[in-house]
Scaffold this active site. Structure first.
Site, PDB file in Angstrom:
ATOM      1  N   ASP A  93       5.480  -8.806  -2.087  1.00  0.00           N
ATOM      2  CA  ASP A  93       4.854  -7.972  -1.066  1.00  0.00           C
ATOM      3  C   ASP A  93       4.920  -6.500  -1.452  1.00  0.00           C
ATOM      4  OD1 ASP A  93       3.751  -7.889   1.736  1.00  0.00           O
ATOM      5  OD2 ASP A  93       5.500  -6.598   2.017  1.00  0.00           O
TER       6      ASP A  93
ATOM      7  N   GLU B 290       1.010  -8.595  -4.790  1.00  0.00           N
ATOM      8  CA  GLU B 290       0.176  -8.323  -3.626  1.00  0.00           C
ATOM      9  C   GLU B 290       0.014  -6.812  -3.530  1.00  0.00           C
ATOM     10  OE1 GLU B 290      -0.603  -7.241   0.584  1.00  0.00           O
ATOM     11  OE2 GLU B 290       1.299  -6.934  -0.451  1.00  0.00           O
TER      12      GLU B 290
END
Length: 645
Positions: free
Chosen positions: A378, A407
């Site tokens: 993330d 990401e």
């Protein structure tokens, strides 16, 4: 220091930033090395690529072939995971140069007695290196070159392919020059070819309003497998912070029964090495991972390096956070987005070495305790690049099968830097590429620039964070197009479901965000429901597993069409044993007709008389024996996926 060699080696490719970073391959792929190699004069130059796996003691070499304009080229295959080194070596080959010179003189009817005697001097050093049969041949040849009575036979042998082959196989490499060593990292196949499905475990229950568990998730594995997915990705499964917890639709004040965002990690129940108690136990999670593996599915975990205000780190390691004069820590922000439930980790802490070690231990915990081999990371672009390079390298030293998906929907060069630091795959801009021109331009950039050597795109039509405008209120035809294009343009794809296949797309007005987002609440789904989307997604995914041309991204050629609402492209595997042709409408509401030109130059002579194709979706077969062919696409099934026979 002076170098006596006459050889210049320049422009060695592939390489990234002068060798600062490694290129990427998977097991069984090849590396084609080119270099500009030149020397003064007209002497014969030879060159090889030297390559070695990091665990091999012996260096292998493959001869480079000369191409126009002083370019040399050779290809080697990587067969093991881990690092390979490769470099170019070149030299003036005086033995071959002698044979080249004497051949020209013989063809000019010159008498070459002296040149034959020179040839003996090139033969002598080989006698101790060659096989017994070659040694016998060369010994006789030395006598022949010294015997004027056998002149005609001598000049015939001097120019023979037999002698040339012996010279080539046993080069002297006098005053050779070498380029700098470069590296290629070799991953397992999943780094290049994967099909991801994301859902929230807490929404897995079949009972409305009830918090889902890992046992509920385990019951859903056959559904995921039947749809052809090989990677099941969960948002964070750790305890969720209770301080500043977010409410429904990102409300800053949560009600007592609000479940919060899974990315607000850490509470009194633990942190990054703990399981959210409502999801189950560590044993339950291990059971889920093993059950998935039996169905050919790998569970991917979210690796989100941030902390809720009540994460144990905040109390135990306050030096890992940046405290303001009023005794608080500024929560995370990405204006206009605000994350009041998340505290960013302070990577510039004076205690950064212990911080890095702890975060590495978090990833290793799940790898070694639960056999996790895939992480979706993330927001990696908000942490130091060199941290990621270090962490990924440390993990891969012990566990080379572990893969990382970055990401990071951010600026291109930042996305590229993360890939260079070692991320196995990367989210991409596909989500926002909708027109024919946009798609062709983006794929051309990905597959023909240096990006093809290190940036492995993963195409996601949607994510929990992104409800793209193109899908808001869209019908099934638009959803099918977006999935089909993702699945056939890129070798790695993913969807956030069941939102995608159930076509749930209600948005916050004016934003690419879901209304009633699952990030902040439990949603109830009918996991037993099937529809046209689930059936066709499954069919496309299973076709991908059977067609090698769809298991890579780079070998793609776009076809001309006379309709901007119709896109067509041809793909092939590295051996050209598997070839596919995809044609898709880009209009979700109207029938589209077009003439499609076969890419004859790419198809090659074996298809000079046309092609026979089978649509792997419908089973229908066609003969395309003309350069331009007619297609008609309907919104009900807006694409063709042809296998070329």
């Amino acid at each position: 220091m002076q170098n006596q060699t006459r050889i210049i080696i320049e422009n060695v490719k592939p390489q990234l930033d002068n060798g600062t970073f490694f290129i990427k391959r998977i097991i069984g792929q090849s590396v084609t090395v080119t270099a500009d190699i030149l020397s003064d004069g007209h002497d014969v130059m030879e060159a090889v690529v030297l390559f070695r796996h990091e665990k091999d003691k012996k260096v292998s070499e493959i001869r480079m072939n000369a191409a126009p304009n002083d370019v040399f080229e050779a290809t080697f295959t990587v067969e093991k995971q881990g690092f390979y080194t490769y470099q170019v070596e070149s030299w003036i080959d005086y033995a071959l140069n002698w044979q080249y010179g004497i051949t020209k003189k013989i063809n000019d009817n010159q008498h070459v007695k002296s040149e034959l005697l020179e040839g003996v001097e090139y033969i002598k050093p080989l006698l101790s290196k060659v096989s017994a049969s070659d040694k016998k041949y060369l010994t006789e040849l030395s006598k022949l070159f010294s015997d004027e009575k056998s002149y005609d036979k001598a000049i015939s042998e001097a120019t023979s392919d037999t002698l040339r082959t012996i010279f080539k196989d046993n080069p002297a490499k006098f005053l050779a020059n070498q380029s700098a060593e470069l590296k290629v990292y070799v991953d397992r196949k999943k780094a290049l070819f994967s099909t991801w499905y994301e859902f929230f475990p807490r929404s897995a229950s079949s009972i409305p309003g009830q918090h889902g568990t890992f046992k509920d998730c385990e019951q859903l594995l056959p559904r995921v497998a039947s749809m052809g997915f090989d990677t099941l990705y969960f948002p964070p499964v750790h305890p969720i912070g209770e301080v500043n917890r977010k409410g429904i639709n990102n409300a800053t004040n949560a009600n007592p029964d609000d479940v919060g965002s899974p990315w607000g990690i850490g509470s009194k129940y633990g942190g990054h090495k703990s399981i959210h108690p409502q999801l189950g136990t560590l044993a339950d999670f291990k059971s889920l991972v093993k059950a998935a593996q039996k169905l050919g599915i790998e569970v991917a975990m979210d690796f989100a390096l941030q902390a809720a205000p009540d994460h144990p780190y905040v109390k135990d390691f306050p030096q890992w956070f940046k405290w303001r004069p009023d005794g608080t820590v500024q929560y995370a922000e990405n204006p206009p987005k605000k994350y009041q439930d998340i505290l960013p980790i302070y990577f510039e802490s004076g205690d950064w070495k212990n911080l890095w070690d702890e975060l590495l231990s978090c990833a290793l915990y799940w790898v070694e305790e639960c056999d996790i081999k895939v992480f979706r990371v993330d927001n990696p672009h908000t942490k130091p690049f060199l941290f990621w390079g270090w962490l990924i390298a440390e993990i891969k030293k012990k566990h080379p099968d572990v893969l990382f998906l970055a990401e990071a929907f951010t600026r291109p060069k930042i996305m590229h830097e993360l890939a260079k630091q070692g991320f196995s795959q990367s989210y991409s801009y596909y989500t926002w590429r909708n027109s024919k021109a946009e798609l062709q331009e983006y794929l051309t950039e990905l597959t023909t620039s240096d990006q093809k050597e290190f940036f492995r795109p993963n195409f996601w039509p949607n994510t929990p964070d992104i409800n793209p405008f193109a899908l808001q209120g869209a019908n099934d035809s638009m959803h099918l197009q977006k999935y089909f294009l993702a699945a056939t343009l890129s070798s790695s794809i993913g969807i956030y479901g069941p939102v995608f296949e159930f076509m749930v797309s209600e948005a916050i007005p004016g934003k690419e965000e879901y209304m009633d987002s699952e990030k902040y609440q439990i949603r109830h789904w009918d996991w037993t429901a099937t529809n046209k989307m689930t059936l066709l997604i499954g069919k496309i995914n299973h076709i991908r597993k059977e067609q090698a041309s769809l298991q890579q991204t780079n070998n793609i050629v776009f076809c001309d069409t006379n309709n901007d609402q119709v896109i067509a492209y041809y793909k092939y595997d590295d051996s050209r044993e598997n070839e596919t042709l995809m044609i898709s409408s880009l209009d979700a509401y109207y029938v589209k007709q077009a003439m499609v030109r076969l890419p004859l130059e790419a198809l090659g002579p074996k298809h000079a008389r046309g092609i026979t194709v089978t649509d792997l979706i419908t089973g229908n077969s066609y003969i395309w024996d003309k350069e331009w062919n007619f297609v008609e696409l309907h919104p009900s099934l807006p694409f063709h996926l042809f296998k070329i026979h």
